[in-house]
Design a protein around this motif. Structure first.
Motif, PDB file in Angstrom:
ATOM      1  N   ASP A  32       0.802  -1.224   0.000  1.00 38.04           N
ATOM      2  CA  ASP A  32       0.000   0.000   0.000  1.00 38.04           C
ATOM      3  C   ASP A  32       0.836   1.275   0.000  1.00 38.04           C
ATOM      4  OD1 ASP A  32       1.007  -0.404   2.519  1.00 38.04           O
ATOM      5  OD2 ASP A  32      -0.836   0.098   3.569  1.00 38.04           O
ATOM      6  N   LEU A  33       2.067   1.211  -0.472  1.00 35.80           N
ATOM      7  CA  LEU A  33       2.907   2.409  -0.506  1.00 35.80           C
ATOM      8  C   LEU A  33       2.460   3.337  -1.634  1.00 35.80           C
ATOM      9  CD1 LEU A  33       6.471   0.860  -0.010  1.00 35.80           C
ATOM     10  CD2 LEU A  33       4.963   1.870   1.697  1.00 35.80           C
ATOM     11  N   PRO A  34       2.778   4.626  -1.531  1.00 39.03           N
ATOM     12  CA  PRO A  34       2.490   5.546  -2.641  1.00 39.03           C
ATOM     13  C   PRO A  34       3.219   5.065  -3.896  1.00 39.03           C
ATOM     14  CG  PRO A  34       3.295   6.740  -0.711  1.00 39.03           C
ATOM     15  CD  PRO A  34       3.441   5.289  -0.413  1.00 39.03           C
ATOM     16  N   ARG A  35       2.698   5.460  -5.041  1.00 38.37           N
ATOM     17  CA  ARG A  35       3.293   5.046  -6.319  1.00 38.37           C
ATOM     18  C   ARG A  35       3.684   6.257  -7.146  1.00 38.37           C
ATOM     19  NH1 ARG A  35       2.567  -0.303  -7.898  1.00 38.37           N
ATOM     20  NH2 ARG A  35       1.424  -1.532  -6.364  1.00 38.37           N
ATOM     21  N   THR A  52      10.407   6.074   3.900  1.00 41.30           N
ATOM     22  CA  THR A  52      10.701   6.148   5.335  1.00 41.30           C
ATOM     23  C   THR A  52      11.664   5.011   5.698  1.00 41.30           C
ATOM     24  OG1 THR A  52       8.933   4.659   6.061  1.00 41.30           O
ATOM     25  CG2 THR A  52       8.353   7.009   5.757  1.00 41.30           C
ATOM     26  N   PRO A  53      12.353   5.135   6.825  1.00 36.90           N
ATOM     27  CA  PRO A  53      13.249   4.038   7.224  1.00 36.90           C
ATOM     28  C   PRO A  53      12.534   2.684   7.314  1.00 36.90           C
ATOM     29  CG  PRO A  53      13.732   5.984   8.526  1.00 36.90           C
ATOM     30  CD  PRO A  53      12.485   6.300   7.729  1.00 36.90           C
ATOM     31  N   GLN A  54      11.330   2.654   7.874  1.00 41.34           N
ATOM     32  CA  GLN A  54      10.579   1.394   7.982  1.00 41.34           C
ATOM     33  C   GLN A  54      10.221   0.848   6.604  1.00 41.34           C
ATOM     34  OE1 GLN A  54       9.922  -0.693  10.398  1.00 41.34           O
ATOM     35  NE2 GLN A  54       8.553  -2.004   9.246  1.00 41.34           N
ATOM     36  N   GLN A  55       9.740   1.705   5.706  1.00 39.34           N
ATOM     37  CA  GLN A  55       9.394   1.263   4.353  1.00 39.34           C
ATOM     38  C   GLN A  55      10.614   0.731   3.624  1.00 39.34           C
ATOM     39  OE1 GLN A  55       7.757   4.942   2.910  1.00 39.34           O
ATOM     40  NE2 GLN A  55       5.693   4.466   3.632  1.00 39.34           N
ATOM     41  N   ARG A  56      11.746   1.406   3.776  1.00 38.98           N
ATOM     42  CA  ARG A  56      12.979   0.955   3.115  1.00 38.98           C
ATOM     43  C   ARG A  56      13.463  -0.363   3.707  1.00 38.98           C
ATOM     44  NH1 ARG A  56      14.424   6.760   3.431  1.00 38.98           N
ATOM     45  NH2 ARG A  56      15.635   6.226   5.286  1.00 38.98           N
ATOM     46  N   PHE A  74      13.551   3.238  -3.776  1.00 44.89           N
ATOM     47  CA  PHE A  74      13.951   3.583  -2.417  1.00 44.89           C
ATOM     48  C   PHE A  74      14.510   5.000  -2.465  1.00 44.89           C
ATOM     49  CE2 PHE A  74      13.886  -0.904  -2.834  1.00 44.89           C
ATOM     50  CZ  PHE A  74      13.541  -1.418  -1.595  1.00 44.89           C
ATOM     51  N   VAL A  75      13.947   5.872  -1.648  1.00 45.80           N
ATOM     52  CA  VAL A  75      14.344   7.279  -1.636  1.00 45.80           C
ATOM     53  C   VAL A  75      14.985   7.575  -0.279  1.00 45.80           C
ATOM     54  CG1 VAL A  75      13.541   9.658  -1.844  1.00 45.80           C
ATOM     55  CG2 VAL A  75      12.418   7.840  -3.170  1.00 45.80           C
ATOM     56  N   PHE A  76      16.235   7.999  -0.318  1.00 49.98           N
ATOM     57  CA  PHE A  76      16.978   8.322   0.900  1.00 49.98           C
ATOM     58  C   PHE A  76      17.069   9.839   1.058  1.00 49.98           C
ATOM     59  CE2 PHE A  76      18.164   4.101  -0.335  1.00 49.98           C
ATOM     60  CZ  PHE A  76      18.219   3.407   0.864  1.00 49.98           C
ATOM     61  N   GLU A  77      17.261  10.280   2.293  1.00 53.25           N
ATOM     62  CA  GLU A  77      17.293  11.711   2.593  1.00 53.25           C
ATOM     63  C   GLU A  77      18.497  12.411   1.970  1.00 53.25           C
ATOM     64  OE1 GLU A  77      16.714   9.338   4.938  1.00 53.25           O
ATOM     65  OE2 GLU A  77      14.598   9.766   5.249  1.00 53.25           O
ATOM     66  N   GLU A  78      19.610  11.706   1.892  1.00 49.81           N
ATOM     67  CA  GLU A  78      20.810  12.330   1.327  1.00 49.81           C
ATOM     68  C   GLU A  78      21.620  11.302   0.553  1.00 49.81           C
ATOM     69  OE1 GLU A  78      23.891  12.357   4.955  1.00 49.81           O
ATOM     70  OE2 GLU A  78      22.138  13.634   5.260  1.00 49.81           O
ATOM     71  N   ARG A  79      22.471  11.815  -0.323  1.00 50.91           N
ATOM     72  CA  ARG A  79      23.341  10.947  -1.109  1.00 50.91           C
ATOM     73  C   ARG A  79      24.352  10.282  -0.187  1.00 50.91           C
ATOM     74  NH1 ARG A  79      26.645  12.486  -5.218  1.00 50.91           N
ATOM     75  NH2 ARG A  79      27.474  14.074  -3.852  1.00 50.91           N
ATOM     76  N   SER A  80      24.522   8.984  -0.360  1.00 48.96           N
ATOM     77  CA  SER A  80      25.541   8.242   0.368  1.00 48.96           C
ATOM     78  C   SER A  80      25.719   6.894  -0.330  1.00 48.96           C
ATOM     79  CB  SER A  80      25.148   8.057   1.841  1.00 48.96           C
ATOM     80  OG  SER A  80      23.996   7.278   1.952  1.00 48.96           O
ATOM     81  N   PRO A  81      26.801   6.182  -0.024  1.00 51.07           N
ATOM     82  CA  PRO A  81      26.925   4.834  -0.589  1.00 51.07           C
ATOM     83  C   PRO A  81      25.753   3.985  -0.080  1.00 51.07           C
ATOM     84  CG  PRO A  81      29.003   5.568   0.363  1.00 51.07           C
ATOM     85  CD  PRO A  81      27.956   6.555   0.776  1.00 51.07           C
ATOM     86  N   GLN A  82      25.069   3.308  -0.974  1.00 51.02           N
ATOM     87  CA  GLN A  82      23.921   2.475  -0.592  1.00 51.02           C
ATOM     88  C   GLN A  82      24.267   1.015  -0.858  1.00 51.02           C
ATOM     89  OE1 GLN A  82      21.513   3.818   1.008  1.00 51.02           O
ATOM     90  NE2 GLN A  82      21.909   5.957   0.481  1.00 51.02           N
ATOM     91  N   CYS A  83      23.941   0.152   0.087  1.00 52.25           N
ATOM     92  CA  CYS A  83      24.142  -1.286  -0.064  1.00 52.25           C
ATOM     93  C   CYS A  83      22.840  -2.003   0.266  1.00 52.25           C
ATOM     94  CB  CYS A  83      25.257  -1.786   0.840  1.00 52.25           C
ATOM     95  SG  CYS A  83      26.895  -1.192   0.375  1.00 52.25           S
ATOM     96  N   PHE A  84      22.504  -2.990  -0.555  1.00 46.20           N
ATOM     97  CA  PHE A  84      21.275  -3.759  -0.383  1.00 46.20           C
ATOM     98  C   PHE A  84      21.614  -5.237  -0.297  1.00 46.20           C
ATOM     99  CE2 PHE A  84      19.404   0.127  -1.159  1.00 46.20           C
ATOM    100  CZ  PHE A  84      18.026   0.076  -1.309  1.00 46.20           C
TER     101      PHE A  84
END
Length: 155
Positions: A32-35, A52-56, A74-84
């Motif tokens: 049910d997240l926004p699209r 949000t942190p929980q959604q991510r 996935f939308v983060f507040e600021e640019r940084s190295p991202q690992c999944f």
């Protein structure tokens, strides 16, 4: 002689009964997240937005399938190295690590239920997950620019 009853056992049983539905609920996919519509050249992606942190944190965990033209950004507040990683994720995915202007930095194929890290090659604010192979089938490679309202704002 009757056995001695511990007042702790009934309390533990009650606590377990209360927590079991919560644990089951935590293992439900978030649907049910926004699209948002993301354009990848002539292709349109219907992406859920995990902002949000929980959604991510939950992301695409526990999904049995995902339609071909859908994904999750996935939308983060600021640019940084991202690992999944893919712990508790049941479907194979490809992750595009995306710069502020919509440029795909790198794309990583990820296997289900794995704790292997897949990281951006430079700091990014966005990660777009699609069914594994989607980018390759559309001949979308690093350097390709995606279009969406939030990418336009970053230019």
């Amino acid at each position: 002689m009757s056995p001695v009853r511990s007042p702790t056992l009934p309390r533990l049983a009650l606590l377990a009964a209360l927590l079991t539905p919560l644990a089951a609920l935590a293992q439900q996919p978030q649907m049910d997240l926004p699209r948002v519509r993301i354009a990848a050249g002539m292709y349109q992606i219907d992406a859920q937005v995990a902002a949000t942190p929980q959604q991510r944190q939950v992301g695409l965990m526990f999904r049995q399938e995902m339609p071909a033209s859908e994904g999750m950004i996935f939308v983060f507040e600021e640019r940084s190295p991202q690992c999944f990683w893919m712990k508790n994720t049941l479907i194979p995915l490809s992750a595009a690590f995306v710069a502020d202007d919509g440029r795909i930095v790198n794309i990583e194929d990820m296997q289900p239920q794995s704790t292997n890290n897949h990281c951006s090659r430079e700091p990014v604010r966005y990660v777009l997950e699609m069914n594994q192979g989607w980018f390759a089938k559309k001949n979308i490679k690093p350097g390709f620019r995606l279009a969406a309202p939030f990418f336009d704002k970053a230019r």
